[in-house]
Design a protein around this motif. Sequence first.
Motif, mmCIF file in Angstrom:
data_model
loop_
_atom_site.group_PDB
_atom_site.id
_atom_site.type_symbol
_atom_site.label_atom_id
_atom_site.label_comp_id
_atom_site.label_asym_id
_atom_site.label_seq_id
_atom_site.Cartn_x
_atom_site.Cartn_y
_atom_site.Cartn_z
ATOM 1 N N HIS A 38 -3.445 -18.259 0.472
ATOM 2 C CA HIS A 38 -2.341 -17.746 1.283
ATOM 3 C C HIS A 38 -2.349 -16.221 1.390
ATOM 4 N N GLN A 39 -3.118 -15.562 0.544
ATOM 5 C CA GLN A 39 -3.124 -14.102 0.578
ATOM 6 C C GLN A 39 -4.519 -13.572 0.872
ATOM 7 N N ARG A 40 -5.129 -14.110 1.914
ATOM 8 C CA ARG A 40 -6.461 -13.636 2.289
ATOM 9 C C ARG A 40 -6.389 -12.183 2.724
ATOM 10 N N PRO A 41 -7.248 -11.321 2.180
ATOM 11 C CA PRO A 41 -7.256 -9.929 2.641
ATOM 12 C C PRO A 41 -7.818 -9.827 4.051
ATOM 13 N N THR A 42 -7.388 -8.793 4.762
ATOM 14 C CA THR A 42 -7.861 -8.547 6.130
ATOM 15 C C THR A 42 -8.699 -7.286 6.159
ATOM 16 N N VAL A 43 -9.879 -7.400 6.746
ATOM 17 C CA VAL A 43 -10.790 -6.265 6.891
ATOM 18 C C VAL A 43 -11.055 -6.038 8.373
ATOM 19 N N ALA A 44 -10.905 -4.795 8.815
ATOM 20 C CA ALA A 44 -11.286 -4.417 10.174
ATOM 21 C C ALA A 44 -12.641 -3.725 10.102
ATOM 22 N N LEU A 45 -13.568 -4.224 10.880
ATOM 23 C CA LEU A 45 -14.944 -3.732 10.864
ATOM 24 C C LEU A 45 -15.204 -3.039 12.198
ATOM 25 N N LEU A 46 -15.485 -1.739 12.156
ATOM 26 C CA LEU A 46 -15.701 -0.961 13.379
ATOM 27 C C LEU A 46 -17.195 -0.695 13.530
ATOM 28 N N CYS A 47 -17.816 -1.276 14.551
ATOM 29 C CA CYS A 47 -19.271 -1.187 14.696
ATOM 30 C C CYS A 47 -19.676 -0.569 16.020
ATOM 31 N N GLY A 48 -20.744 0.213 15.976
ATOM 32 C CA GLY A 48 -21.356 0.760 17.172
ATOM 33 C C GLY A 48 -22.580 -0.057 17.556
#
Length: 202
Positions: free
Chosen positions: A26-36
Amino acid sequence: MTGVCASQMALTLLGGPNRLNPKNVHQRPTVALLCGPHVQGAQGISCGRHLANHDVHVILFLPNFVKMLESITNELSLFSKTQGQQVSSLKDLPSSPVDLVINCLDCPENAFLRDQPWYKAAVAWANQNRAPVLSIDPPVHEVEQGIDAKWSLALGLPLPLGEHAGRIYLCDIGIPQQVFQEVGISYHSPFGCKFVIPLHSA
């Protein structure tokens, strides 16, 4: 190698076994991945795939390009088979803070990318989101960093990274000893039993 090592480092930064427990979905971490659109971006997408396989909610930003590197299209094909989410518009990134931003926007061969509207908008989003940032293979200190990193992962050998790089870690990407000798570098592996080691003082 870069994708695996970066994902292992990210899993530790996200809290390791305390946060990522199969019984605690229920507490999955969120990662934002910024790619070129370059090799560093492909390494980031690989990292995102491994994170998604470990129950991290991954949101991958990659701008739309008519022609992509084969390494990018290969990694995207694998990423699409995970639960990760791919977006090409920054308005589809979360407005609330995520747990971690992974920055793979920069490429030493293509400094002109920094002038692109999507690049400037991605930098602005990351700085506004206020989440801690891990940069993978950031550019050397002469190049101004758009995003201040809390941690940076250098690959193979440490480069002179500026103060915007934060705490610096080194990743073993499997370069054989003879390759260093052939280019005139006296090299003794600092890694021991690890694949990622800290370079900053404790």
